[in-house]
Scaffold this motif. Sequence first.
Motif, mmCIF file in Angstrom:
data_model
loop_
_atom_site.group_PDB
_atom_site.id
_atom_site.type_symbol
_atom_site.label_atom_id
_atom_site.label_comp_id
_atom_site.label_asym_id
_atom_site.label_seq_id
_atom_site.Cartn_x
_atom_site.Cartn_y
_atom_site.Cartn_z
ATOM 1 N N LEU A 125 18.830 2.869 -15.419
ATOM 2 C CA LEU A 125 19.935 2.686 -16.706
ATOM 3 C C LEU A 125 19.217 3.192 -17.940
ATOM 4 N N GLY A 126 18.109 3.329 -18.004
ATOM 5 C CA GLY A 126 17.211 3.497 -19.187
ATOM 6 C C GLY A 126 17.042 2.565 -20.064
ATOM 7 N N THR A 127 17.009 1.177 -19.488
ATOM 8 C CA THR A 127 16.710 0.185 -20.369
ATOM 9 C C THR A 127 15.351 -0.274 -20.025
ATOM 10 N N PRO A 128 14.543 -0.562 -21.038
ATOM 11 C CA PRO A 128 12.886 -1.021 -20.814
ATOM 12 C C PRO A 128 13.039 -2.354 -20.104
ATOM 13 N N CYS A 129 12.026 -2.635 -19.189
ATOM 14 C CA CYS A 129 11.989 -3.950 -18.518
ATOM 15 C C CYS A 129 10.694 -4.387 -18.559
ATOM 16 N N ILE A 130 10.735 -5.979 -18.650
ATOM 17 C CA ILE A 130 9.565 -6.770 -18.567
ATOM 18 C C ILE A 130 9.812 -7.347 -17.206
ATOM 19 N N THR A 131 8.976 -7.340 -16.358
ATOM 20 C CA THR A 131 8.859 -8.269 -15.114
ATOM 21 C C THR A 131 8.067 -9.365 -15.150
ATOM 22 N N ILE A 132 8.462 -10.720 -14.871
ATOM 23 C CA ILE A 132 7.917 -11.730 -14.776
ATOM 24 C C ILE A 132 7.250 -12.065 -13.752
ATOM 25 N N ARG A 133 6.042 -11.282 -13.207
ATOM 26 C CA ARG A 133 5.328 -11.480 -12.225
ATOM 27 C C ARG A 133 3.893 -10.900 -12.357
ATOM 28 N N SER A 134 2.911 -11.201 -11.401
ATOM 29 C CA SER A 134 1.595 -10.669 -11.690
ATOM 30 C C SER A 134 1.564 -9.429 -11.034
ATOM 31 N N GLU A 135 2.748 -9.106 -10.180
ATOM 32 C CA GLU A 135 2.557 -7.599 -9.390
ATOM 33 C C GLU A 135 4.062 -7.328 -9.161
ATOM 34 N N THR A 136 4.183 -5.837 -8.697
ATOM 35 C CA THR A 136 5.540 -5.526 -8.352
ATOM 36 C C THR A 136 5.495 -4.602 -7.152
ATOM 37 N N GLU A 137 6.225 -4.471 -6.422
ATOM 38 C CA GLU A 137 6.416 -3.598 -5.247
ATOM 39 C C GLU A 137 6.778 -2.204 -5.755
ATOM 40 N N TRP A 138 7.245 -2.235 -6.815
ATOM 41 C CA TRP A 138 7.888 -0.834 -7.746
ATOM 42 C C TRP A 138 7.009 -0.460 -8.602
ATOM 43 N N GLY A 139 6.011 -0.155 -8.206
ATOM 44 C CA GLY A 139 4.811 0.135 -9.049
ATOM 45 C C GLY A 139 5.088 1.812 -9.874
ATOM 46 N N GLU A 140 6.177 2.490 -9.284
ATOM 47 C CA GLU A 140 6.461 3.683 -9.906
ATOM 48 C C GLU A 140 7.008 3.303 -11.455
ATOM 49 N N VAL B 228 15.021 -1.097 16.068
ATOM 50 C CA VAL B 228 15.487 -1.659 14.859
ATOM 51 C C VAL B 228 15.120 -0.458 13.846
ATOM 52 N N VAL B 229 15.990 -0.458 12.890
ATOM 53 C CA VAL B 229 15.927 0.512 11.879
ATOM 54 C C VAL B 229 15.733 -0.269 10.410
ATOM 55 N N HIS B 230 14.603 -0.055 9.706
ATOM 56 C CA HIS B 230 14.312 -0.766 8.459
ATOM 57 C C HIS B 230 14.626 0.100 7.412
ATOM 58 N N VAL B 231 15.612 -0.243 6.497
ATOM 59 C CA VAL B 231 15.818 0.329 5.428
ATOM 60 C C VAL B 231 15.155 -0.254 4.094
ATOM 61 N N GLU B 232 14.385 0.207 3.368
ATOM 62 C CA GLU B 232 13.618 -0.120 2.384
ATOM 63 C C GLU B 232 11.909 -0.725 3.010
ATOM 64 N N ALA B 233 11.690 0.176 3.976
ATOM 65 C CA ALA B 233 10.213 -0.031 4.565
ATOM 66 C C ALA B 233 9.152 0.478 3.598
ATOM 67 N N GLY B 234 8.048 -0.091 4.214
ATOM 68 C CA GLY B 234 6.781 0.434 3.355
ATOM 69 C C GLY B 234 6.439 -0.045 2.036
ATOM 70 N N LEU B 235 7.097 -1.069 1.542
ATOM 71 C CA LEU B 235 6.843 -1.650 0.089
ATOM 72 C C LEU B 235 5.903 -2.914 0.519
ATOM 73 N N ARG B 236 4.863 -3.046 -0.361
ATOM 74 C CA ARG B 236 3.749 -4.140 -0.192
ATOM 75 C C ARG B 236 3.327 -4.867 -1.566
ATOM 76 N N ALA B 237 3.120 -6.089 -1.436
ATOM 77 C CA ALA B 237 2.419 -6.842 -2.492
ATOM 78 C C ALA B 237 1.037 -7.098 -1.922
ATOM 79 N N THR B 238 0.147 -7.713 -3.042
ATOM 80 C CA THR B 238 -1.247 -8.102 -2.277
ATOM 81 C C THR B 238 -1.012 -9.490 -1.746
ATOM 82 N N ASP B 239 -0.192 -10.346 -2.334
ATOM 83 C CA ASP B 239 0.180 -11.510 -1.938
ATOM 84 C C ASP B 239 0.728 -11.683 -0.491
#
Length: 362
Positions: free
Chosen positions: A289-304, A115-126
């Motif tokens: 795209l250079g557009t500021p974002c607000i994420t409606i969650r208490s965490e994100t896997e895309w911490g960067e 199995v090849v997993h593309v987008e491996a290694g992301l984690r959330a605390t939940d």
Amino acid sequence: MPSPDIALCYGTRPQVIKASVLREELGRSSSVLAVDTGQHYDYALNALLYEQLGVRPPDLFLEVGSGSHGEQTAGILTRVEQVLREQRPRAAVVIGDTNSTLGCALAAAKLRIPVVHVEAGLRATDALMAEEINRRAVDAVAALLCTPSAAATRRVRAERPDARVVETGDVSYDVLQRQTERLPGAAAIVPEILSGEYIYATLHRAELTDRPEVLLGVLGALDSLDRRVVVAVHPRTRAVLEARGLNGALTGSVTLIPAVGYLESLALAREAAAVVTDSGGLQREAYWLGTPCITIRSETEWGETIECGANRLVAPLVAQKLLATAITEQCDQWRSEQRWPRTAYGSGHAAELVTQAVRELI
Ligand code: UD1
């Protein structure tokens, strides 16, 4: 028929998008069997994307459709197992963290197909969130882990010292770079909006749709903003609004539109003053795209995206209180400053790097 080198398995909207570029790159040097589980079947979530991205229909469309998590995952597992038994590919490539990712990865691993997993290694605390269960399970059985970022690489290297780990960057960036020339103007999609003046919003995750009152709180907060808000409604969100008879209740700033295609979504994100979303894909697209974002969650896997200030979290439960201020601050902060560097998820050549790693594996 000879066995294909690679089975490329996917089934949801974001995966159809990512698979488009993977299929093209993998196909340059290998035979590829494209298997769409049919987890997503609505036109806007599936067939439209094939059309927009100019990809051939899948070799197999398994028509799994909706159901409970157990039913859906079991349906994918059984149907994909049968395909893999018959076709015997030398590797199975899966993408992301959906039920299609899990079902396909388990089917392949149990048949000892690497199995090849593309987008491996992301984690959330939940750990019990559906996508988190899926991605951890898939990372545990994958033979090759292709990661989108340095943090993801570190994580899987620590967890899976035995596995091959290759930092490829994010294939979504490849697709975005190839398509930005083709984007329509935002006003061609929603005539009443002015470039740079509106908010583009999407909300679809189970964390919101399973708690309709929280979803409605977030929509209410958007509806009371002092600028136009375009909300593209995923079928799952639409079902909740219809069940509650709430389609007509938003009489303020919100304009509801049906789920849009990939090009339209990018166009709306590019010209927006800010993006408000719970989608992982849109968080990164806004970042590129250079557009500021607000994420409606208490965490994100895309911490960067958070670390550089491009993105900011507002937990669903406090959205009514904090969303308006968060949007104003995000817009003010980036109005005068140069935008963030966009280098956290590779250089837009992820599909090539995945292909190279897969070639080495097989
Ligand atoms: C799935 C993924 C999620 C991803 C999202 C992108 C899982 C666990 N979740 O969520 O990670 O962000 O895709 O969209 O795999 N429905 C339709 N038409 C469709 C598809 C779904 O009407 O074409 C409705 C059905 O009522 C279904 C509900 O949406 O029950 C949820 O669909 P499902 O496939 O379970 O997951 P998504 O919410 O789309």
